[in-house]
Design a protein around this motif. Structure first.
Motif, PDB file in Angstrom:
ATOM      1  N   ALA A 194       0.797  -1.232   0.000  1.00 30.99           N
ATOM      2  CA  ALA A 194       0.000   0.000   0.000  1.00 30.99           C
ATOM      3  C   ALA A 194       0.831   1.284   0.000  1.00 30.99           C
ATOM      4  N   GLU A 195       1.657   1.473   1.013  1.00 30.28           N
ATOM      5  CA  GLU A 195       2.377   2.727   1.191  1.00 30.28           C
ATOM      6  C   GLU A 195       3.191   3.109  -0.057  1.00 30.28           C
ATOM      7  N   TYR A 249       3.049   1.917  -3.039  1.00 31.24           N
ATOM      8  CA  TYR A 249       2.215   2.026  -4.215  1.00 31.24           C
ATOM      9  C   TYR A 249       1.593   3.413  -4.305  1.00 31.24           C
ATOM     10  N   MET A 250       1.281   3.982  -3.136  1.00 32.44           N
ATOM     11  CA  MET A 250       0.611   5.276  -3.107  1.00 32.44           C
ATOM     12  C   MET A 250       1.571   6.422  -3.408  1.00 32.44           C
ATOM     13  N   HIS A 263      -6.654   6.740  -2.747  1.00 29.59           N
ATOM     14  CA  HIS A 263      -7.819   6.394  -1.937  1.00 29.59           C
ATOM     15  C   HIS A 263      -8.379   7.651  -1.270  1.00 29.59           C
ATOM     16  N   TYR A 264      -9.709   7.728  -1.188  1.00 28.13           N
ATOM     17  CA  TYR A 264     -10.297   8.951  -0.615  1.00 28.13           C
ATOM     18  C   TYR A 264      -9.869   9.196   0.827  1.00 28.13           C
ATOM     19  N   ASP A 319      -6.928   8.791   1.974  1.00 27.41           N
ATOM     20  CA  ASP A 319      -5.652   9.502   1.890  1.00 27.41           C
ATOM     21  C   ASP A 319      -5.853  10.940   1.432  1.00 27.41           C
ATOM     22  N   GLU A 378     -15.163  11.612   4.837  1.00 26.85           N
ATOM     23  CA  GLU A 378     -14.031  11.079   5.602  1.00 26.85           C
ATOM     24  C   GLU A 378     -13.340  12.166   6.440  1.00 26.85           C
ATOM     25  N   GLU A 414     -24.720  -0.610   2.037  1.00 30.29           N
ATOM     26  CA  GLU A 414     -23.425  -0.504   2.733  1.00 30.29           C
ATOM     27  C   GLU A 414     -22.684  -1.833   2.610  1.00 30.29           C
ATOM     28  N   ASP A 437     -17.043  -1.566  10.483  1.00 38.69           N
ATOM     29  CA  ASP A 437     -16.164  -0.389  10.523  1.00 38.69           C
ATOM     30  C   ASP A 437     -16.675   0.645  11.518  1.00 38.69           C
ATOM     31  N   ASP A 493      -5.673  -2.918  -4.528  1.00 36.67           N
ATOM     32  CA  ASP A 493      -4.711  -1.867  -4.192  1.00 36.67           C
ATOM     33  C   ASP A 493      -3.986  -2.127  -2.888  1.00 36.67           C
ATOM     34  N   GLU A 494      -4.754  -2.429  -1.867  1.00 38.80           N
ATOM     35  CA  GLU A 494      -4.162  -2.567  -0.546  1.00 38.80           C
ATOM     36  C   GLU A 494      -3.728  -4.014  -0.298  1.00 38.80           C
ATOM     37  N   THR A 495      -2.442  -4.179   0.019  1.00 38.76           N
ATOM     38  CA  THR A 495      -1.933  -5.496   0.407  1.00 38.76           C
ATOM     39  C   THR A 495      -0.950  -5.271   1.547  1.00 38.76           C
ATOM     40  N   LYS A 516      -8.130   2.118   8.330  1.00 40.98           N
ATOM     41  CA  LYS A 516      -8.104   3.372   7.577  1.00 40.98           C
ATOM     42  C   LYS A 516      -8.954   3.277   6.316  1.00 40.98           C
ATOM     43  N   TYR A 517      -8.846   2.170   5.597  1.00 37.05           N
ATOM     44  CA  TYR A 517      -9.566   2.047   4.329  1.00 37.05           C
ATOM     45  C   TYR A 517     -10.892   1.293   4.477  1.00 37.05           C
ATOM     46  N   ASP A 518     -11.336   1.083   5.718  1.00 35.75           N
ATOM     47  CA  ASP A 518     -12.601   0.377   5.966  1.00 35.75           C
ATOM     48  C   ASP A 518     -12.699  -0.935   5.187  1.00 35.75           C
TER      49      ASP A 518
END
Lengths: 474, 474
Positions: A11-12, A14-15, A42-43, A45, A76, A176, A256, B216-218, B234-236
């Motif tokens: 993740a980190e 990649y962002m 991602h929203y 972030d 958010e 949801e 969540d 995206d997230e791994t 964080k990303y629910d």
């Protein structure tokens, strides 16, 4: 041969590139580069970034990313920033954005903006959203009803799998979560639940009745949100249905929500325990102002200061004892602090156990007995350790006490005071949070510093009376 | 007419009757009543009940409820009770039970039982479970890999929806969650994800390729479990895929893991902050022994006691100042405690912000500057408040100080000491946790009591030197 190693796409890392691109685009006010970069982020972030931008850049960001992504970002944001963010939009855009919000997020918005904004935003809602919002606003913010979403998959028991799928397809993007789908009767009362996997893997003519299970766990809309979070967490639920007294299905709380509620609650406990007052800040530590930090801390500090003057007064009253043997000051802070430390430990254990739902006020006697035994063990250990220190080690460091008693007597006197102080402080530390709960206060109001200042006073008295009596200094 | 109101069926009340029946059946050793009642109770509640039973009743409960329910109950038990629970079963039953456990729960069992039991239990596993367990045991307990489950829905991009459903039907009851299904390539590398709802609502000939999204997230299997929990939160996310360095899909972590990890972490922070050492207990407060409570608290208390003797030594050294004006003892505890209190507040804010990932060690200067300003405001407020108290209110309570200085001088001296003490303690309280983090220690080791005992020492010095100098008492 092994395939060539692919670079890790965690993740980190990649962002990082899209985020850097976005920051460059913001600096250059380059709208199209901004839009391209934002779509890869991602929203959550983006919301985090928004917090740290100046007003001009916030405006550019919100207006460029388009209403759909902007909706996610706004939902958010920390509460204090929401009204300001919405004010960046023209009424027509705002109407789209408010319509896009999920119903629970929309209610949150209405709960945190000013009254003027409430009226203005409300007039922009469609008729269905108006009614929904009005209904949800009836529930207190910190109840299950105040936090639930009404977007939930609903079917009836007499449908077939095929009919259910047709109904749910309509709600597909809206709901949801579809991990659990709820079965209601003609009056909208909850009668059961179905897992999406059971729908997906059953033949289309299977009646829902055959695959539905009982919905055991539910919560009343008026119940405390923390109760809801605990049920979600205890039973590892993804979704918890929220009902009224007649068992009508009103909405759901999701995993969540539980995470958020439990984190808020832990922060609250930690802050109260350290004597930090007021509501926890919605924005991050670095973004809260010095004045806000000051306001949350100052009243406890002033109250505690006056409490400590009482300790000082006790010390002043006993000055005759101290004057006769100033060596006693060597152990005064130690005996006094041991009470605050051991009492604070006991209070923390009890408060945390209460937060986790492990103990109730009815257990008070059992807890007092347990802490009394722990306190005796701790007091004895400390007492013996200090007695050894005073009898055998201190004489080598310091010759003569300047008073007419020997080290053995001093050791006995100090240790006795220590045992009484640790035992009483431990039991007091355990019982005060329970008493607070019994009179409907949050147990965590018994903060460690206020407990420490209280047992400072008793510690001074215990020390001077015990030591004075044993060493005949009165 | 309104339908007759139905009685509320909220979780707690709904549970009460079967639980009472179960307790009666246990008392009467009535196996069939026990079995009937247990089937209406959630395994989490049965596990909670088990904790509070004596050994004979534990044996009866486990043996009566059948291997499936027993598996769920054992998986839910606090770690220290697991080996004892498993020892109630004969090898043949144990083989079934160990086979029923999900792979992450099974690894947990192997991580917490004695070495003797490890060998014995391992020999009972089937060949596939043996290999799986051996593989999972490679990861440290507190890493993403050590906590993941390998039961995850896996498909490939070249399948159709129908083929995917056929593959997944096999795993249907087994997979931890099917809310997200992961798409892998021929080498098992993660290439995307599909939502179950998209499978359920797409026509059967749709290629997976058309409905899959990017994953995206791994997280790397070797990453800290807290990092994983923060990403989930964080990303629910409901599910976070765990991969190796080559992006092979190894397993998943789920939302309920995040909940558990974050709760453990909060408890750890709270306990450390209060000077409670050791690992947090897996069993509830009332079920931990007095000896265990004692062990977790005693070493901090002894360490802090010796630290306080240093405070006492400073006081002893300055006895000449105190002897000249015993009225100074009135404000000594106040100045000293104000440091511990304000330092503790600052440390708590910083430690919590670090736990929530809001600040990093690189922000040290910004944090120090922020806390310095807060500290000055707090010190000034306290100083002025106390100056007013000493100058205007104290003279009415207490006439004459017995020393050759007036109340105004005393007020100025005490306030000056107070400002220095609060400012220095606030900055120290904020910086110490950051320093701890910088040298790879848990920031929460800077417990509030140890900080308080440290600033007690500096507080004594600040008080006696400042007051002594201003009032010319040296």
């Amino acid at each position: 041969m092994e395939p060539a190693p692919q670079p890790p796409r965690v993740a980190e890392e990649y962002m990082e590139t899209p985020m850097n691109e976005l920051l460059r685009a913001l600096d250059a006010s380059d709208g199209s580069a901004l839009l391209a970069a934002a779509e890869d982020i991602h929203y959550a972030d983006l919301a985090h970034l928004y917090e740290n931008l100046d007003d001009e850049k916030r405006d550019l960001l919100l207006k460029t990313i388009g209403p759909e992504l902007a909706t996610d970002v706004v939902a958010e944001l920390p509460y204090p920033l929401i009204e300001g963010a919405l004010n960046h939009f023209k009424p027509a855009q705002l109407r789209v954005l408010l319509g896009n919000l999920s119903d629970d997020d929309r209610v949150d918005v209405f709960q945190v903006v000013s009254e003027e904004a409430q009226v203005r935003f409300f007039s922009l809602l469609g008729p269905r959203d108006k009614e929904l919002t009005r209904n949800l606003l009836k529930y207190e913010e910190d109840t299950a009803g105040g936090r639930m979403t009404t977007h939930v998959g609903r079917i009836t028991a007499d449908m077939t799998v095929k009919q259910a799928i047709t109904v749910l397809r309509r709600d597909r993007e809206d709901a949801e979560t579809l991990a659990r789908i709820f079965v209601v009767d003609a009056q909208g009362r909850l009668v059961g639940k179905v897992r999406l996997r059971d729908l997906a893997f059953s033949t289309w003519d299977t009646p829902i009745h055959d695959i539905m299970e009982e919905a055991d766990e539910t919560i009343l809309a008026s119940a405390d949100q923390e109760e809801a979070a605990r049920i979600l967490s205890k039973y590892d639920l993804i979704v918890l249905p929220v009902v009224d007294e007649f068992h009508h299905l009103l909405g759901v709380l999701t995993y969540d929500d539980a995470l958020e509620i439990l984190q808020e609650e832990s922060t609250e406990d930690i802050e109260k325990l350290s004597g930090i007052g007021g509501e926890q800040s919605e924005v991050s530590y670095l973004n809260t102002s010095v004045v806000e930090q000051y306001q949350r801390r100052v009243s406890w500090l002033i109250g505690l200061a006056f409490l400590s003057v009482v300790s000082g007064y006790v010390m002043f009253r006993f000055s005759a004892v101290l004057e006769k043997a100033f060596v006693l000051s060597l152990f005064l802070p130690m005996v006094v602090a041991a009470g605050g430390n051991s009492g604070g430990q006991a209070a923390t254990m009890v408060i945390r156990a209460m937060t986790l739902g492990e103990i109730k006020t009815g257990n008070a006697l059992r807890i007092a007995w347990k802490e009394a035994r722990t306190g005796i063990l701790l007091g004895l250990t400390l007492g013996v350790t200090m007695a050894v220190f005073i009898s055998f080690i201190l004489p080598h460091i310091q010759r003569g006490t300047g008073a007419d008693f020997d080290f053995l007597h001093l050791a006995f006197a100090v240790s006795s005071a220590l045992i009484v102080q640790v035992l009483s402080a431990t039991v007091l530390g355990a019982l005060l949070p329970i008493c607070a709960r019994a009179i409907k206060l949050d147990p965590a109001v018994v903060s460690a510093p206020s407990l420490a200042s209280t047992v400072d006073i008793s510690g001074m008295m215990i020390y001077f009376t015990t030591v004075g009596a044993i060493l005949h200094l009165h």
